[in-house]
Design a protein around this motif. Structure first.
Motif, mmCIF file in Angstrom:
data_model
loop_
_atom_site.group_PDB
_atom_site.id
_atom_site.type_symbol
_atom_site.label_atom_id
_atom_site.label_comp_id
_atom_site.label_asym_id
_atom_site.label_seq_id
_atom_site.Cartn_x
_atom_site.Cartn_y
_atom_site.Cartn_z
ATOM 1 N N SER A 48 39.155 41.923 29.495
ATOM 2 C CA SER A 48 38.569 41.409 30.730
ATOM 3 C C SER A 48 39.451 40.289 31.257
ATOM 4 O O SER A 48 40.370 39.832 30.575
ATOM 5 C CB SER A 48 37.137 40.900 30.495
ATOM 6 O OG SER A 48 37.152 39.780 29.614
ATOM 7 N N ALA A 49 39.163 39.858 32.488
ATOM 8 C CA ALA A 49 39.933 38.775 33.107
ATOM 9 C C ALA A 49 38.965 37.786 33.738
ATOM 10 O O ALA A 49 37.941 38.178 34.310
ATOM 11 C CB ALA A 49 40.879 39.334 34.166
ATOM 12 N N PRO A 50 39.241 36.492 33.648
ATOM 13 C CA PRO A 50 38.380 35.502 34.307
ATOM 14 C C PRO A 50 38.344 35.745 35.817
ATOM 15 O O PRO A 50 39.369 36.126 36.416
ATOM 16 C CB PRO A 50 39.055 34.162 33.974
ATOM 17 C CG PRO A 50 39.854 34.435 32.741
ATOM 18 C CD PRO A 50 40.320 35.858 32.871
ATOM 19 N N PRO A 51 37.194 35.533 36.440
ATOM 20 C CA PRO A 51 37.085 35.737 37.889
ATOM 21 C C PRO A 51 38.049 34.852 38.662
ATOM 22 O O PRO A 51 38.336 33.713 38.284
ATOM 23 C CB PRO A 51 35.623 35.356 38.190
ATOM 24 C CG PRO A 51 34.904 35.489 36.888
ATOM 25 C CD PRO A 51 35.906 35.139 35.832
ATOM 26 N N GLY A 52 38.571 35.400 39.737
ATOM 27 C CA GLY A 52 39.423 34.639 40.628
ATOM 28 C C GLY A 52 40.858 34.478 40.174
ATOM 29 O O GLY A 52 41.622 33.730 40.782
ATOM 30 N N THR A 53 41.251 35.183 39.126
ATOM 31 C CA THR A 53 42.614 35.064 38.618
ATOM 32 C C THR A 53 43.481 36.208 39.132
ATOM 33 O O THR A 53 42.986 37.244 39.599
ATOM 34 C CB THR A 53 42.635 35.079 37.081
ATOM 35 O OG1 THR A 53 42.089 36.340 36.627
ATOM 36 C CG2 THR A 53 41.797 33.947 36.519
ATOM 37 N N ALA A 54 44.792 36.017 39.006
ATOM 38 C CA ALA A 54 45.728 37.074 39.389
ATOM 39 C C ALA A 54 45.539 38.306 38.513
ATOM 40 O O ALA A 54 45.729 39.441 38.974
ATOM 41 C CB ALA A 54 47.161 36.565 39.285
ATOM 42 N N THR A 55 45.151 38.100 37.261
ATOM 43 C CA THR A 55 44.924 39.240 36.367
ATOM 44 C C THR A 55 43.731 40.060 36.821
ATOM 45 O O THR A 55 43.757 41.301 36.756
ATOM 46 C CB THR A 55 44.715 38.755 34.922
ATOM 47 O OG1 THR A 55 45.926 38.160 34.459
ATOM 48 C CG2 THR A 55 44.350 39.902 33.998
ATOM 49 N N GLU A 56 42.681 39.412 37.304
ATOM 50 C CA GLU A 56 41.535 40.154 37.832
ATOM 51 C C GLU A 56 41.974 41.006 39.016
ATOM 52 O O GLU A 56 41.585 42.184 39.129
ATOM 53 C CB GLU A 56 40.413 39.211 38.257
ATOM 54 C CG GLU A 56 39.176 39.968 38.745
ATOM 55 C CD GLU A 56 38.139 39.049 39.378
ATOM 56 O OE1 GLU A 56 36.926 39.294 39.171
ATOM 57 O OE2 GLU A 56 38.526 38.108 40.092
ATOM 58 N N ASP A 57 42.795 40.441 39.906
ATOM 59 C CA ASP A 57 43.312 41.212 41.038
ATOM 60 C C ASP A 57 44.145 42.392 40.545
ATOM 61 O O ASP A 57 44.065 43.498 41.095
ATOM 62 C CB ASP A 57 44.159 40.318 41.954
ATOM 63 C CG ASP A 57 43.344 39.237 42.635
ATOM 64 O OD1 ASP A 57 42.110 39.411 42.751
ATOM 65 O OD2 ASP A 57 43.945 38.221 43.051
ATOM 66 N N GLY A 58 44.950 42.145 39.514
ATOM 67 C CA GLY A 58 45.768 43.225 38.972
ATOM 68 C C GLY A 58 44.928 44.354 38.397
ATOM 69 O O GLY A 58 45.249 45.537 38.588
ATOM 70 N N LEU A 59 43.852 44.021 37.695
ATOM 71 C CA LEU A 59 42.969 45.053 37.159
ATOM 72 C C LEU A 59 42.301 45.859 38.269
ATOM 73 O O LEU A 59 42.130 47.074 38.148
ATOM 74 C CB LEU A 59 41.904 44.429 36.258
ATOM 75 C CG LEU A 59 42.331 43.983 34.860
ATOM 76 C CD1 LEU A 59 41.138 43.426 34.097
ATOM 77 C CD2 LEU A 59 42.976 45.128 34.084
#
Length: 217
Positions: A179-190
């Motif tokens: 999972s990725a923390p909300p609002g991070t670049a990783t969340e956008d990438g997922l």
């Protein structure tokens, strides 16, 4: 020699034959439904030999470089040591490689008559000089990762939170979820990766249902 410690197990001692014929664990339907029921999170089921036995579409998309290489047979250790792309995919490649060696060494000690383990170690030792050296060092580097850093070929750098949950049924299987923390670049990438996965999955489904073309040349 230490490289063939497990080869000895291929010729079982008396009383070991029953253990050799032990049924390989399979993913229960209920576990498969749990993995499939998390479409926004990459998730898969792994055994102690580092085979990924099941994955949801986002999990397959995340590990596309491994799944796209048929020689890996969806095994993390084969991918790490046989595919050059693994060194780009894992920014901490050496740490990941030592984890794989340590996990296989522990499994070999736990199940010394498991032919699949001995065959895998033999294959890795024969085809990878790096694996052979790491295996020969007898170090065990097994750790519960809480963060996984990946360089995905489509969406770039990802820093994911990892949770590994061992199933309580004695099968040796674990469910791994990222999972990725909300609002991070990783969340956008997922999210981008999920969109790509959905599109390619739809295209494959359309190709499989359209059948051969009947158009005349």
């Amino acid at each position: 020699m230490y490289l063939y410690d497990l080869a000895r197990a291929a010729g079982p001692a008396p009383g070991a034959r029953a253990r050799q014929r032990e049924v390989r664990p399979t993913v229960r339907p209920s576990v498969a439904r749990i993995v499939e029921g998390m479409p926004e999170l990459p998730a898969y089921v792994m055994n102690n030999r580092l085979d990924t036995l099941a994955a949801n579409p986002l999990g397959r998309a995340l590990y596309a470089p491994m799944y796209d290489d048929p020689t890996c047979r969806a095994n993390v250790a084969r991918f790490a040591f046989f595919n050059p792309a693994a060194r780009r995919f894992y920014p901490d490649w050496e740490r990941m490689a030592r984890f794989a060696v340590g996990a296989l060494r522990i499994e070999a000690g736990r199940n010394p008559y498991d032919r699949e383990v001995s065959n895998l170690v033999g294959e890795l030792s024969t085809r990878s000089d790096v694996f052979r050296v790491m295996w020969g060092s007898h170090d065990v580097h097994v750790f519960r990762q809480s963060t996984k850093r990946l360089n995905h070929p489509l969406v770039g750098h990802l820093e994911l939170d990892q949770e590994t949950m061992s199933l309580p049924d004695g099968s040796g299987l674990s469910v791994v979820v990222y999972s990725a923390p909300p609002g991070t670049a990783t969340e956008d990438g997922l999210k981008l990766l999920a969109g790509w996965s959905a599109t390619t999955g739809q295209e494959r489904e359309e190709q499989s249902t359209s059948g051969p073309s009947t158009r005349q040349p």
